[in-house]
Design a protein around this motif. Sequence first.
Motif, PDB file in Angstrom:
ATOM      1  N   TRP A 119       0.824  -1.197   0.000  1.00 36.25           N
ATOM      2  CA  TRP A 119       0.000   0.000   0.000  1.00 36.25           C
ATOM      3  C   TRP A 119       0.865   1.257   0.000  1.00 36.25           C
ATOM      4  O   TRP A 119       1.917   1.310   0.641  1.00 36.25           O
ATOM      5  CB  TRP A 119      -0.888   0.041   1.234  1.00 36.25           C
ATOM      6  N   THR A 120       0.415   2.249  -0.722  1.00 37.37           N
ATOM      7  CA  THR A 120       0.997   3.586  -0.613  1.00 37.37           C
ATOM      8  C   THR A 120       0.010   4.411   0.194  1.00 37.37           C
ATOM      9  O   THR A 120      -1.047   4.801  -0.300  1.00 37.37           O
ATOM     10  CB  THR A 120       1.216   4.213  -2.007  1.00 37.37           C
ATOM     11  N   VAL A 121       0.330   4.632   1.454  1.00 34.76           N
ATOM     12  CA  VAL A 121      -0.661   5.217   2.352  1.00 34.76           C
ATOM     13  C   VAL A 121       0.032   6.067   3.426  1.00 34.76           C
ATOM     14  O   VAL A 121       1.081   5.704   3.940  1.00 34.76           O
ATOM     15  CB  VAL A 121      -1.516   4.106   3.000  1.00 34.76           C
ATOM     16  N   ASP A 122      -0.569   7.184   3.716  1.00 34.72           N
ATOM     17  CA  ASP A 122      -0.100   8.074   4.785  1.00 34.72           C
ATOM     18  C   ASP A 122      -0.804   7.628   6.072  1.00 34.72           C
ATOM     19  O   ASP A 122      -1.963   7.945   6.286  1.00 34.72           O
ATOM     20  CB  ASP A 122      -0.440   9.522   4.434  1.00 34.72           C
ATOM     21  N   PHE A 123      -0.100   6.861   6.910  1.00 33.02           N
ATOM     22  CA  PHE A 123      -0.790   6.293   8.074  1.00 33.02           C
ATOM     23  C   PHE A 123      -0.128   6.581   9.422  1.00 33.02           C
ATOM     24  O   PHE A 123      -0.665   6.210  10.462  1.00 33.02           O
ATOM     25  CB  PHE A 123      -0.919   4.767   7.902  1.00 33.02           C
ATOM     26  N   VAL A 124       1.022   7.227   9.424  1.00 39.49           N
ATOM     27  CA  VAL A 124       1.743   7.459  10.673  1.00 39.49           C
ATOM     28  C   VAL A 124       1.445   8.859  11.214  1.00 39.49           C
ATOM     29  O   VAL A 124       1.691   9.865  10.535  1.00 39.49           O
ATOM     30  CB  VAL A 124       3.265   7.294  10.485  1.00 39.49           C
ATOM     31  N   ALA A 125       0.913   8.899  12.427  1.00 36.36           N
ATOM     32  CA  ALA A 125       0.683  10.174  13.123  1.00 36.36           C
ATOM     33  C   ALA A 125       1.848  10.419  14.084  1.00 36.36           C
ATOM     34  O   ALA A 125       2.279   9.499  14.786  1.00 36.36           O
ATOM     35  CB  ALA A 125      -0.629  10.130  13.895  1.00 36.36           C
ATOM     36  N   VAL A 126       2.352  11.638  14.106  1.00 33.39           N
ATOM     37  CA  VAL A 126       3.466  11.999  14.990  1.00 33.39           C
ATOM     38  C   VAL A 126       2.990  13.093  15.935  1.00 33.39           C
ATOM     39  O   VAL A 126       2.534  14.150  15.501  1.00 33.39           O
ATOM     40  CB  VAL A 126       4.692  12.489  14.189  1.00 33.39           C
TER      41      VAL A 126
END
Length: 265
Positions: free
Chosen positions: A183-190
């Motif tokens: 998957w190409t996905v923005d999933f990390v919250a910082v």
Amino acid sequence: MKIESLKLVCFSPTGTSKTVIQGIARGINHDKAEIIDITTPDARREPLETSENELLVVAVPVYMGRVPALLVEWLQAIKAHDTPAVGVVVYGNRVYDDALIELNDMLAQRGCRPIAGAAFIGEHSFSSAETPTAEGRPDASDLRQAELFGCKIREKLNAVPSADRIDVAIPGCRPYRGDPTLWTVDFVAVSDACTGCGVCAEGCPTGAIDPEDGYSVDTEKCITCCACIKNCPAHARTMKPGLVRDASVRLSTLYRERKEPEYFL
């Protein structure tokens, strides 16, 4: 068969594959053993060359039921010369599908002589305190099995004059099932708890995190291994709501029943 040295190759963003291969090494119990950790991009720059007098053990995680696509180029550059080899895959308690036979085939194509194979369980990369899947694995029982597997490898080699006398049947299908595309996905919250220590960037297997800015993640490079989340000393990284977090819930719900290691000799 006399083995002069032991080479242990692992790709292990969250440490599970490395822990398993170390357990196997204890069982083989060779006094000349080298661990080659190919997790980071720099470690994959140099190709590996092995001889017929060495034993090669390669451990990789399972991604979508397959060998991680990221590793294919490096594995296909191995230069082996009738090297006895053992392929090991580590999966998150779901399925390993055709990853083991795929790894076995890659090693054979590069001049290795596969003599054994195994599938072990490691904590799923999507596992968390809220949605655990194979939490804490490989555990003590897994590592006893890894050591036993290593002993059986040693016994098998000791019983023959050369690796060309050894056959091993690895389960799986050809053509391989599953799609290794990730998957190409923005999933990390910082969160604001981030101290900018750089641990996440240092341990990222694809160089997807900017060493100067831990908030910046290249989603085209990211392989959703979650190493940056699991290894953050400040616990500043979590999963955003969305595809990956939903998958973690499904995995935790559907794959609670404990699976055990399997090995083939």
